[in-house]
Design a protein around this motif. Structure first.
Motif, short mmCIF file in Angstrom:
data_model
loop_
_atom_site.label_atom_id
_atom_site.label_comp_id
_atom_site.label_asym_id
_atom_site.label_seq_id
_atom_site.Cartn_x
_atom_site.Cartn_y
_atom_site.Cartn_z
N LYS A 225 0.87 -1.24 -0.03
CA LYS A 225 0.01 0.36 -0.08
C LYS A 225 0.33 1.74 0.02
O LYS A 225 0.11 2.35 -1.04
N ALA A 226 1.98 1.28 0.76
CA ALA A 226 2.90 2.76 0.97
C ALA A 226 3.57 2.96 -0.92
O ALA A 226 3.81 4.33 -1.33
N ILE A 227 3.85 1.80 -1.45
CA ILE A 227 4.08 1.36 -2.71
C ILE A 227 3.13 2.28 -3.56
O ILE A 227 4.09 3.17 -4.63
N ASP A 228 2.05 2.06 -3.40
CA ASP A 228 0.93 2.40 -3.95
C ASP A 228 0.56 2.95 -4.15
O ASP A 228 0.46 4.41 -4.93
N VAL A 229 1.06 4.48 -2.63
CA VAL A 229 0.40 5.72 -2.36
C VAL A 229 1.76 6.64 -2.99
O VAL A 229 1.53 7.65 -3.11
N LEU A 230 2.95 5.82 -2.27
CA LEU A 230 4.34 6.99 -2.86
C LEU A 230 4.74 7.11 -4.35
O LEU A 230 4.95 7.97 -5.11
N SER A 231 4.03 6.00 -5.32
CA SER A 231 5.07 5.78 -6.57
C SER A 231 4.11 6.65 -7.44
O SER A 231 3.82 6.58 -8.53
N LYS A 232 2.83 7.37 -6.73
CA LYS A 232 2.25 8.32 -7.87
C LYS A 232 2.90 9.10 -8.13
O LYS A 232 2.69 10.28 -9.07
N ASN A 233 3.53 9.61 -7.22
CA ASN A 233 4.90 10.47 -7.13
C ASN A 233 6.19 11.37 -8.41
O ASN A 233 6.69 9.77 -8.26
N GLN A 234 5.75 11.36 -9.41
CA GLN A 234 6.39 11.67 -10.39
C GLN A 234 8.22 12.26 -10.19
O GLN A 234 9.36 11.90 -10.96
N LYS A 235 8.21 12.30 -9.30
CA LYS A 235 9.52 13.08 -8.82
C LYS A 235 9.82 11.73 -7.95
O LYS A 235 11.66 11.92 -7.77
N GLY A 236 9.70 10.66 -7.84
CA GLY A 236 9.69 9.58 -7.07
C GLY A 236 9.81 9.39 -5.95
O GLY A 236 9.22 10.79 -4.53
N PHE A 237 9.95 8.65 -5.25
CA PHE A 237 9.63 9.15 -3.74
C PHE A 237 11.09 7.66 -2.21
O PHE A 237 12.03 7.08 -3.47
N PHE A 238 10.90 8.03 -1.58
CA PHE A 238 11.85 7.46 -0.59
C PHE A 238 10.80 6.45 0.82
O PHE A 238 10.15 6.76 1.35
N LEU A 239 10.96 5.29 0.67
CA LEU A 239 10.08 4.17 2.57
C LEU A 239 11.10 3.10 2.74
O LEU A 239 12.60 2.73 2.44
N MET A 240 11.13 3.84 4.00
CA MET A 240 11.88 3.14 4.68
C MET A 240 9.95 2.11 5.20
O MET A 240 9.33 1.82 6.04
#
Length: 437
Positions: A289-304
């Motif tokens: 779910k976290a990847i699903d939400v964060l990956s909508k940002n075209q500038k990228g994401f950082f997930l721990m």
């Protein structure tokens, strides 16, 4: 410690080497065939994935896994129980391996706060510090740098979301126990986009019961204890979707998500009524779910993403539950690997903050006494796919100072081979993401 028989067969923890086996090709929904309540959430991540073979030199996204307390012997025990002697866990089936030293700025043996602060900020500090240096001055975290660069950020854990490991990526307090202040800083300062895990008690003041009741049967000592007002209501006003269970998480929309799925940790450890590891929302599902939400940002994401059970159960010398928690971490790693396979601009790292328990893996020996206390053996455990058995023995109920493994795949992963201190993880990531301090 009890005397050891010369006949004891110790399963070697041999030297850590660079792996080169190919990635598995199963799709994300199949990653949780052995666990329940997972397909609906993982489908959200797999929806629309396109496999690409294009070469990428620098990462756009980073997914960092921390198995709290998961030393190399722990990884080996999880491997033996899950895939056998010749198999590879998802976290080990990655092309690059490094070895990370973990001592804190004021102690040979680190705690999770100092270790996570070193990883998140590149600065060694004292045990108990969150985002502070040795002089108790705030140090900018890599997630704050990522946010400044326009990336989305998130913390996922089976512990309280405000516990030490997650906190070090998004807060600055002198003592890790200030969990309500940490939550407030998540909302007001670091502005994390996704926050998923346990710890509802620190988001509501005493007397204000949230979704999860005070004094539950499984642990009557749990109850709301926040010090910064009703932070759940504050989060809602700031635009977060707030969820408290699997169904709510699945249905949540938008780019900001807060999910609190338990009063404290999402399992029971150090519990007078007995320990258990049965999170109501699994780590693989929260990761998806976290990847699903964060990956909508075209500038990228950082997930721990943190698995806390590998630490807490080792503190209690619970071999079976340490392995069970590690297996869930490995399933979460598979989610990230499948995403990275489809989006090759994603760097995936798996490491630990320190080792817990002084865990040793031993073979069967009828002449070896079982011991007492911290020297008592766990087992036998079956080596997957064979008739062989192994035992887990413990030397402590605390942390140790042994190095921990780091495995990596994706653009820039070659930078993580070799031996280095935990602070180097931060430094390498800042360079790879071209973040400006």
């Amino acid at each position: 410690m009890k005397k050891r028989s010369m006949k004891k067969s110790i399963l070697a923890l041999g030297a850590i080497t660079v792996l080169s086996a190919p990635l598995l090709s199963a799709n994300i929904p199949n990653a949780f065939a052995a666990s329940s309540n997972t397909k609906s959430t993982t489908a959200q991540v797999s929806k629309g994935l396109k496999t690409s073979s294009a070469k990428v030199d620098a990462p756009k996204n980073v997914i960092l896994f921390i198995g709290d307390g998961m030393g190399e012997a722990s990884r080996n025990a999880i491997r033996l129980a899950t895939v056998g002697k010749s198999g590879l866990l998802e976290m080990d089936n990655m092309p690059v391996t490094g070895l990370v030293s973990t001592s804190s700025g004021d102690n040979l043996v680190t705690d999770s706060a100092a270790a996570a602060t070193a990883i998140a900020t590149g600065v060694k500090t004292y045990n108990g510090a969150i985002g502070m240096d040795l002089n108790k001055k705030p140090v900018t975290t890599i997630m704050e740098l990522a946010k400044k660069a326009g990336m989305s950020t998130g913390v996922v854990t089976t512990s309280q979301v405000t516990d030490a490991t997650g906190a070090a990526f998004g807060a600055h307090v002198e003592k890790r126990s200030a969990q309500s202040e940490i939550a407030k800083q998540y909302l007001e300062k670091s502005k994390l986009d996704v926050i998923l895990g346990g710890g509802e008690d620190f988001w509501y003041p005493a007397g204000t019961v949230g979704k999860h009741p005070d004094a539950p049967a499984e642990d009557p000592e749990e109850a709301s204890k926040g010090t910064q007002g009703n932070l759940v209501e504050q989060a809602k006003k700031l635009g977060y979707s707030y969820v408290t269970d699997q169904a709510g998480m699945k249905a949540a929309k938008g780019s900001k998500l807060l999910g609190l799925f338990a009063n404290e940790e999402m399992f029971q450890a150090h519990n007078k009524l007995g320990n258990s590891y049965n999170p109501t929302v699994s780590l693989p599902d929260m990761t998806a779910k976290a990847i699903d939400v964060l990956s909508k940002n075209q500038k990228g994401f950082f997930l721990m993403v943190e698995e806390e059970g590998t630490d807490e159960m080792a503190h209690d010398n619970e071999g079976e539950l340490t392995i069970k928690a590690g297996q869930q971490l490995d399933k979460a790693v598979k989610v990230a690997k499948e995403y990275a396979k489809a989006y090759p601009d994603t760097l995936v790292l798996v490491t630990a903050d320190h080792e817990t328990g002084g865990l040793a893996i031993e073979g069967e020996d009828a002449e070896d006494e079982s011991g007492e206390g911290i020297s008592k053996e766990d087992g036998p455990f079956t080596v997957k796919g064979s008739d062989e058995k192994f035992y887990i023995d413990w030397t402590t109920g605390g942390h140790t100072s042994v190095d921990v493994a780091l495995t990596a795949m994706g653009p820039g992963s070659s930078q993580f081979s070799g031996n280095y201190p935990n602070t180097a993880i931060h430094d390498k990531l800042v360079k790879l993401l071209q973040l400006k301090k």
